[in-house]
Design a protein around this motif. Structure first.
Motif, short mmCIF file in Angstrom:
data_model
loop_
_atom_site.label_atom_id
_atom_site.label_comp_id
_atom_site.label_asym_id
_atom_site.label_seq_id
_atom_site.Cartn_x
_atom_site.Cartn_y
_atom_site.Cartn_z
N TYR A 1 101.72 113.15 -29.04
CA TYR A 1 101.50 114.87 -29.25
C TYR A 1 100.76 115.13 -30.02
O TYR A 1 100.03 116.08 -29.90
CB TYR A 1 102.57 115.76 -29.57
CG TYR A 1 103.70 115.85 -27.93
CD1 TYR A 1 103.53 115.76 -26.63
CD2 TYR A 1 105.40 115.55 -28.55
CE1 TYR A 1 104.19 116.07 -25.95
CE2 TYR A 1 106.33 114.66 -27.95
CZ TYR A 1 105.81 115.30 -26.22
OH TYR A 1 106.28 115.24 -25.67
N GLY A 2 100.16 113.91 -31.25
CA GLY A 2 100.02 114.24 -32.53
C GLY A 2 100.36 114.63 -33.39
O GLY A 2 101.91 115.11 -33.38
N ASP B 1 100.47 116.77 -36.40
CA ASP B 1 100.64 117.92 -36.03
C ASP B 1 102.25 118.43 -35.16
O ASP B 1 102.32 119.21 -35.77
CB ASP B 1 99.69 119.35 -36.53
CG ASP B 1 99.01 118.77 -37.31
OD1 ASP B 1 99.63 118.40 -38.11
OD2 ASP B 1 97.29 119.30 -36.90
N GLU B 2 101.88 118.06 -34.32
CA GLU B 2 102.76 118.57 -32.90
C GLU B 2 104.05 117.77 -33.45
O GLU B 2 105.14 118.26 -33.28
CB GLU B 2 102.28 118.36 -31.70
CG GLU B 2 101.29 118.95 -31.37
CD GLU B 2 101.57 120.86 -31.36
OE1 GLU B 2 102.96 121.07 -30.68
OE2 GLU B 2 100.61 121.10 -31.26
N ALA C 1 104.04 111.48 -32.47
CA ALA C 1 102.83 111.11 -32.93
C ALA C 1 101.75 110.50 -32.25
O ALA C 1 100.79 111.27 -31.55
CB ALA C 1 102.25 110.75 -34.58
N LYS C 2 101.87 109.46 -31.22
CA LYS C 2 101.87 109.22 -30.57
C LYS C 2 101.30 110.33 -29.30
O LYS C 2 99.82 109.92 -28.94
CB LYS C 2 102.31 106.93 -30.08
CG LYS C 2 101.98 106.93 -31.02
CD LYS C 2 102.89 105.62 -31.38
CE LYS C 2 102.80 104.34 -31.74
NZ LYS C 2 103.58 102.73 -31.42
#
Length: 163
Positions: free
Chosen positions: A34-35, A37-38, A31-32
């Motif tokens: 790629y975000g 959702d990704e 998450a850190k």
């Protein structure tokens, strides 16, 4: 001499055990990078790629191993997206070019369909950008005549577009 390793070697661990132990860490790390959702998508694909290994022996650094798989997954997904985006962009450009060509043909037909006195006023006003007074002076007619011809030209174009 004591070796201090924050990630102990875990022998004979199954994919499920590895998942239970590291899934939250992996998702947070992704998450850190790629975000959120990704991260979900990359995380799921990472676990799918490691599941075929029923017994994961001799993995000295499971987090590093998982992160390597996840990085490869993310890169592959990015490449796929890049290709899709490239083709989508090409399609958009082609549609835009087609729309521009169609608009140009339509505009030419509309202009050519105007009677010459209306066409002259329309072109000088809308394409050249002259004021009504400048058009009147250039064509040797009154500004009131320019207004009347412009009104008729616009009405003619609107009527042609409604057909």
């Amino acid at each position: 001499m004591a070796v201090h390793n924050s990630h102990p070697v875990i022998k004979h661990q199954t994919a499920t055990e590895l998942y239970v132990r590291h899934s939250e860490w992996l998702k947070n790390r992704l998450a850190k990078r790629y975000g959120a959702d990704e991260a979900d998508e990359v995380s799921q694909e990472t676990w799918l790629r490691m599941v075929p290994h029923p017994l994961l022996e001799d993995i000295d650094h499971p987090k590093a191993w998982l992160l390597t798989i996840a990085s490869n997954v993310a890169r592959n997904m990015g490449l796929k997206r890049g290709v899709r985006q490239k083709y989508a962009m090409q399609a958009l450009v082609e549609r835009h070019e087609q729309a521009s060509q169609l608009t140009e043909v339509l505009a030419q037909q509309l202009l050519l369909g105007l009677p010459v006195p209306l066409r002259d006023v329309f072109v000088l006003s809308r394409i050249v950008g002259l004021s009504n007074a400048q058009i009147a002076e250039q064509l040797g007619i009154s500004p009131k005549t320019v207004e009347g011809r412009m009104t008729k030209a616009l009405a003619h174009c609107a009527a042609q577009l409604r057909r």
